[in-house]
Design an enzyme around this catalytic site. Sequence first.
Site, mmCIF file in Angstrom:
data_model
loop_
_atom_site.group_PDB
_atom_site.id
_atom_site.type_symbol
_atom_site.label_atom_id
_atom_site.label_comp_id
_atom_site.label_asym_id
_atom_site.label_seq_id
_atom_site.Cartn_x
_atom_site.Cartn_y
_atom_site.Cartn_z
ATOM 1 N N HIS A 1 0.843 -1.204 0.000
ATOM 2 C CA HIS A 1 0.000 0.000 0.000
ATOM 3 C C HIS A 1 0.875 1.248 0.000
ATOM 4 O O HIS A 1 0.632 2.204 -0.738
ATOM 5 C CB HIS A 1 -0.874 0.066 1.264
ATOM 6 N N LYS B 1 -17.864 -7.180 7.431
ATOM 7 C CA LYS B 1 -16.494 -7.695 7.422
ATOM 8 C C LYS B 1 -15.916 -7.772 8.829
ATOM 9 O O LYS B 1 -16.151 -6.886 9.644
ATOM 10 C CB LYS B 1 -15.621 -6.750 6.577
ATOM 11 N N ARG C 1 -1.496 -6.096 -8.546
ATOM 12 C CA ARG C 1 -0.387 -7.011 -8.237
ATOM 13 C C ARG C 1 -0.254 -8.145 -9.241
ATOM 14 O O ARG C 1 0.835 -8.629 -9.490
ATOM 15 C CB ARG C 1 -0.608 -7.647 -6.852
ATOM 16 N N SER D 1 -2.527 -7.840 2.788
ATOM 17 C CA SER D 1 -2.904 -7.689 4.198
ATOM 18 C C SER D 1 -3.290 -9.044 4.790
ATOM 19 O O SER D 1 -3.012 -9.313 5.958
ATOM 20 C CB SER D 1 -4.089 -6.727 4.332
HETATM 21 P P1 ADP Z 1 -9.518 -4.149 -0.302
HETATM 22 O O1 ADP Z 1 -10.314 -4.486 0.923
HETATM 23 O O2 ADP Z 1 -10.169 -3.149 -1.207
HETATM 24 O O3 ADP Z 1 -8.941 -5.330 -1.038
HETATM 25 P P2 ADP Z 1 -6.832 -3.556 0.498
HETATM 26 O O4 ADP Z 1 -6.521 -2.732 1.689
HETATM 27 O O5 ADP Z 1 -6.443 -4.990 0.547
HETATM 28 O O6 ADP Z 1 -8.353 -3.329 0.309
HETATM 29 O O7 ADP Z 1 -6.208 -2.932 -0.823
HETATM 30 C C1 ADP Z 1 -6.393 -1.608 -1.212
HETATM 31 C C2 ADP Z 1 -5.654 -1.341 -2.513
HETATM 32 O O8 ADP Z 1 -4.271 -1.591 -2.321
HETATM 33 C C3 ADP Z 1 -6.062 -2.220 -3.695
HETATM 34 O O9 ADP Z 1 -5.983 -1.436 -4.874
HETATM 35 C C4 ADP Z 1 -5.006 -3.266 -3.750
HETATM 36 O O10 ADP Z 1 -4.827 -3.787 -5.063
HETATM 37 C C5 ADP Z 1 -3.801 -2.453 -3.329
HETATM 38 N N1 ADP Z 1 -2.755 -3.320 -2.782
HETATM 39 C C6 ADP Z 1 -2.870 -4.236 -1.810
HETATM 40 N N2 ADP Z 1 -1.684 -4.860 -1.584
HETATM 41 C C7 ADP Z 1 -0.804 -4.306 -2.445
HETATM 42 C C8 ADP Z 1 0.582 -4.535 -2.764
HETATM 43 N N3 ADP Z 1 1.308 -5.464 -2.149
HETATM 44 N N4 ADP Z 1 1.151 -3.768 -3.709
HETATM 45 C C9 ADP Z 1 0.405 -2.814 -4.327
HETATM 46 N N5 ADP Z 1 -0.889 -2.594 -4.135
HETATM 47 C C10 ADP Z 1 -1.496 -3.319 -3.205
#
Ligand code: ADP
Length: 151
Positions: free
Chosen positions: A17, A41, A90, A127
């Site tokens: 992120h 959730k 990703r 995450s």
């Molecule tokens: P969601 O609940 O929408 O999946 P996340 O917090 O997991 O929320 O992800 C939010 C954004 O961050 C999404 O666009 C996701 O693709 C991006 N993201 C998550 N992990 C990574 C990573 N390792 N590298 C780049 N972008 C990421």
Amino acid sequence: MRRAIFPGSFDPLTLGHSDIIKRGVTLFDELIIAIGINSEKKYMFSLAERKEFVEKEFENEPKIKVMTYKGLTVNFCKEVNADFILRGLRNPGDFEFEKAIAHTNRKLSEIETIFLLTASSTSYISSSIVRDVIQNGGDYSVLVPDSVKVK
Ligand code: ADP
């Protein structure tokens, strides 16, 4: 004013992120990290903790704001006057999922989704894997920014 939102759960904020946020902010005048609240959730970290991790990590970046929201992302964009949604990609799985959401959002509004490819060094981080490492007592600190601390 070019304002974008970066929506997500951030449960917790990861180095993936963080990479997207640091690179994305250079494209806009303001970037709102929008932490979604979904009552269906189950989260590992409370909303206050998730917000604090992001706020702390970007406290010295005046172009970055942190907000929480409920409901449709496009409605939140209208509320805060944002014309862009930033998302990270990703892998092909992310692409297929994000494509459907971006098309739907375009159908519902004029908002454009801007995608950044992840840095190769953080593309494997999610995450959910971080939560798994934490739950099993592993060293999560190599996967998250310094602001993320488990109490
Ligand atoms: P969601 O609940 O929408 O999946 P996340 O917090 O997991 O929320 O992800 C939010 C954004 O961050 C999404 O666009 C996701 O693709 C991006 N993201 C998550 N992990 C990574 C990573 N390792 N590298 C780049 N972008 C990421």
